[in-house]
Design a protein around this motif. Structure first.
Motif, mmCIF file in Angstrom:
data_model
loop_
_atom_site.group_PDB
_atom_site.id
_atom_site.type_symbol
_atom_site.label_atom_id
_atom_site.label_comp_id
_atom_site.label_asym_id
_atom_site.label_seq_id
_atom_site.Cartn_x
_atom_site.Cartn_y
_atom_site.Cartn_z
ATOM 1 N N ALA A 43 42.809 31.839 42.062
ATOM 2 C CA ALA A 43 41.941 32.608 42.966
ATOM 3 C C ALA A 43 42.290 34.087 42.909
ATOM 4 C CB ALA A 43 42.071 32.096 44.401
ATOM 5 N N LYS A 44 43.566 34.386 42.786
ATOM 6 C CA LYS A 44 43.996 35.792 42.723
ATOM 7 C C LYS A 44 43.460 36.453 41.456
ATOM 8 C CE LYS A 44 47.917 38.904 42.548
ATOM 9 N NZ LYS A 44 47.614 39.767 41.415
ATOM 10 N N VAL A 45 43.645 35.761 40.327
ATOM 11 C CA VAL A 45 43.191 36.344 39.061
ATOM 12 C C VAL A 45 41.666 36.512 39.087
ATOM 13 C CG1 VAL A 45 43.036 35.979 36.567
ATOM 14 C CG2 VAL A 45 45.195 35.563 37.751
ATOM 15 N N ASP B 179 39.904 37.097 41.723
ATOM 16 C CA ASP B 179 39.672 38.277 42.560
ATOM 17 C C ASP B 179 39.792 39.552 41.740
ATOM 18 O OD1 ASP B 179 39.175 37.059 44.960
ATOM 19 O OD2 ASP B 179 41.087 37.582 45.896
ATOM 20 N N GLU B 180 40.802 39.601 40.878
ATOM 21 C CA GLU B 180 41.009 40.816 40.083
ATOM 22 C C GLU B 180 39.806 41.059 39.168
ATOM 23 O OE1 GLU B 180 43.168 42.331 41.409
ATOM 24 O OE2 GLU B 180 45.005 41.205 41.754
ATOM 25 N N ALA B 181 39.242 39.981 38.633
ATOM 26 C CA ALA B 181 38.008 40.131 37.840
ATOM 27 C C ALA B 181 36.927 40.734 38.730
ATOM 28 C CB ALA B 181 37.561 38.783 37.287
ATOM 29 N N GLY B 182 36.824 40.222 39.953
ATOM 30 C CA GLY B 182 35.843 40.742 40.904
ATOM 31 C C GLY B 182 36.074 42.223 41.169
ATOM 32 N N HIS B 183 37.330 42.595 41.387
ATOM 33 C CA HIS B 183 37.635 44.009 41.652
ATOM 34 C C HIS B 183 37.178 44.890 40.486
ATOM 35 C CE1 HIS B 183 41.106 42.669 44.507
ATOM 36 N NE2 HIS B 183 39.918 42.264 44.893
ATOM 37 N N GLY B 184 37.472 44.411 39.284
ATOM 38 C CA GLY B 184 37.036 45.158 38.110
ATOM 39 C C GLY B 184 35.522 45.329 38.125
ATOM 40 N N VAL C 184 53.772 44.556 42.721
ATOM 41 C CA VAL C 184 52.687 45.265 42.026
ATOM 42 C C VAL C 184 51.452 45.342 42.919
ATOM 43 C CG1 VAL C 184 51.180 45.265 40.005
ATOM 44 C CG2 VAL C 184 53.610 44.662 39.758
ATOM 45 N N ASP C 185 51.059 44.212 43.506
ATOM 46 C CA ASP C 185 49.930 44.277 44.433
ATOM 47 C C ASP C 185 50.313 45.084 45.667
ATOM 48 O OD1 ASP C 185 49.376 41.708 42.738
ATOM 49 O OD2 ASP C 185 47.459 42.260 43.623
ATOM 50 N N GLY C 186 51.587 44.991 46.069
ATOM 51 C CA GLY C 186 52.061 45.783 47.210
ATOM 52 C C GLY C 186 51.896 47.271 46.962
ATOM 53 N N GLU D 110 40.631 41.984 50.102
ATOM 54 C CA GLU D 110 41.050 40.831 49.314
ATOM 55 C C GLU D 110 42.499 40.919 48.847
ATOM 56 O OE1 GLU D 110 36.532 39.943 47.747
ATOM 57 O OE2 GLU D 110 38.022 40.550 46.286
ATOM 58 N N GLU D 111 43.038 42.137 48.852
ATOM 59 C CA GLU D 111 44.378 42.317 48.287
ATOM 60 C C GLU D 111 45.490 41.674 49.105
ATOM 61 O OE1 GLU D 111 45.553 43.210 45.505
ATOM 62 O OE2 GLU D 111 43.848 44.190 44.561
ATOM 63 N N SER D 112 45.301 41.581 50.420
ATOM 64 C CA SER D 112 46.479 41.221 51.217
ATOM 65 C C SER D 112 46.927 39.789 50.926
ATOM 66 C CB SER D 112 46.249 41.477 52.700
ATOM 67 O OG SER D 112 45.416 40.512 53.227
ATOM 68 N N PHE D 113 45.985 38.922 50.560
ATOM 69 C CA PHE D 113 46.416 37.571 50.189
ATOM 70 C C PHE D 113 47.208 37.600 48.888
ATOM 71 C CE2 PHE D 113 43.601 35.544 46.876
ATOM 72 C CZ PHE D 113 44.456 34.543 46.448
ATOM 73 N N HIS D 114 46.885 38.536 48.019
ATOM 74 C CA HIS D 114 47.610 38.630 46.747
ATOM 75 C C HIS D 114 49.081 38.893 46.984
ATOM 76 C CE1 HIS D 114 43.664 39.998 44.595
ATOM 77 N NE2 HIS D 114 43.548 38.850 45.220
ATOM 78 N N GLN D 115 49.347 39.843 47.875
ATOM 79 C CA GLN D 115 50.736 40.188 48.123
ATOM 80 C C GLN D 115 51.463 39.039 48.822
ATOM 81 O OE1 GLN D 115 51.578 43.543 50.657
ATOM 82 N NE2 GLN D 115 53.487 43.974 49.568
HETATM 83 FE FE LIG Z 1 45.480 42.179 43.578
#
Ligand SMILES: [Fe+2]
Ligand SMILES: [Fe+2]
Lengths: 318, 95
Positions: free
Chosen positions: A73-75, A77-82, A131-133, A160-165
């Motif tokens: 799910a995190k990865v 999300d990163e596609a989504g961010h891009g 890194v996400d932090g 969306e980032e806070s779940f990543h960290q």
């Molecule tokens: Fe992230």
């Protein structure tokens, strides 16, 4: 337009931003504003996309289903961010193909941190946590940046980032409280990712070029050194809490200033990686270019199918 | 290089019934079906929507900010379109 008229427009433009008004795609803007935004937003988008590679490396080897769904799910999300960022960037009149071209030819940069390898599972913990932090610290101020589409994209990204960290830190907690070997894995990952994470906040203020203009346009709200201090001050207690040691002999609480003092950053290493000599630069670019080129027939087929469908639809109608 | 690039689509999402669709961004897709599927994956990964519209960007006609004066300023001096323009005695309640 005469030079004077342009000066006038520019003054009005700067005044709008100073009043906290947002700039939208069809508004008049100085050429430099447009160029700077295309550069920063596309670098940002490229970082999200290349950033999927080091973590994608571990999806099939995640140690449990819980870890696997989270990482997947995190990865994703990163596609989504891009994608949010590429589409925001395209509102400035640059095409997706041009942006990809700039990335693939090496003309455009992406965050150097992704040129380090992910050699153990603990790296998934360290990346999420550090890194996400660091990325969050860089990104939160951008939710108020002056260019509307960028600001809106950043609001979604930050949500969306806070779940990543958290998922990364949870991995570190589990390892740090595990067997001695697991704890060692966690410590080793922290040792390798700590300094590159500090570098993510950018060159020191003395070395940093675009800062003043960027501050005016709200592309930047705090200096690199301030952001770095903020990151260190928030992260050190998190390491202590789980019994890990920050790999910096000079790290010390400064009672008087109320911040941590820290050791010298190896900026030579940073510039080496930026210039393309990091451990993974070549592999990352190769993976990107291969994915793009090997996907070409799929993109073409989808387009051919869409065209065929539309012609047959038109025939039915007539 | 590919012969043809996927066109750009604008995405509108209704977050729940009772609310309007709102523009949330854009994406590339070969056709409307793929645009809808991509929009679902890109913009509603956390249940942000119950309905999606996609429209090819080239079909949108937008006003030009350079014409904002003639476009929107005429409304500025029409204060009589607002309830506060009208004088009422204080005794009148609920109007
Ligand atoms: Fe992230
Ligand atoms: Fe991200």
């Amino acid at each position: 337009m005469s030079e004077e008229q342009i000066k006038n427009l520019e003054a009005q433009f700067e005044a709008r931003i100073a009043r906290d008004e947002k700039i939208e795609p069809k508004d008049w803007m100085p050429e430099k504003y447009r160029k700077t935004h295309i550069r920063q937003m596309s670098q940002h988008a490229h970082s999200e996309i290349v950033g999927m590679l080091p973590e994608g490396n571990w999806i099939t080897r995640a140690p449990s289903l819980r870890r696997k769904v989270a990482l997947l799910a995190k990865v994703q999300d990163e596609a989504g961010h891009g994608l949010y960022l590429y589409s925001a960037c395209e509102t400035l009149g640059v095409s997706r193909e041009e942006l990809y071209e700039q990335l693939h030819s090496g003309k455009a940069k992406y965050s150097s941190i992704f040129n380090y390898p992910t050699i153990t599972w603990a790296d998934m913990g360290a990346i999420g946590w550090l890194v996400d932090g660091a990325a969050i610290i860089n990104q939160v101020p951008l939710c108020n940046t002056s260019y509307g589409p960028y600001a809106r994209a950043m609001v979604r990204v930050c949500k969306e980032e806070s779940f990543h960290q958290r998922q990364g830190y949870e991995i570190m907690i589990k390892l740090a409280n595990g067997t001695p070997e697991q704890k060692e894995l966690a410590q080793d990952a922290l040792n390798r990712w700590w300094w590159p994470s500090l570098m993510m906040l950018g060159p020191t203020d003395a070395e940093s070029i675009h800062t003043e203009q960027s501050m005016k346009w709200k592309l930047k709200r705090k200096s690199n050194d301030d952001l770095r201090q903020q990151f260190i001050d928030q992260t050190v207690p998190q390491a202590e809490l789980i019994g890990l040691t920050i790999p910096d002999a000079d790290l010390k609480w400064n009672e008087e200033k109320g911040v941590y003092d820290f050791g010298e950053i190896d900026w030579d290493e940073f510039w080496q990686v930026v210039k393309g000599h990091g451990p993974m630069n070549k592999e990352r670019m190769k993976a990107r270019v291969d994915a793009w080129e090997e996907g070409e027939w799929v993109r073409d087929a989808a387009m051919a199918y869409a065209e065929k469908k539309h012609t047959s639809l038109k025939k039915e109608v007539s | 290089m590919s012969t043809k690039n996927w066109p750009l689509w604008e995405v509108f999402v209704r977050s729940k019934n009772g609310l309007e669709h709102r523009h949330c961004g854009s994406l590339h897709a070969a056709d409307e079906e793929m645009a809808l599927e991509n929009a679902r994956d890109v913009y509603t990964r956390r249940s942000e929507g119950v309905s999606i519209w996609v429209v090819e960007s080239k079909h949108i006609t937008a006003s030009n900010p350079e014409n904002n004066g003639e476009m929107f300023e005429p409304a500025h001096d029409k204060v009589y379109r607002h309830p506060t323009f009208y004088d009422l005695p204080d005794e009148v309640k609920h109007m």
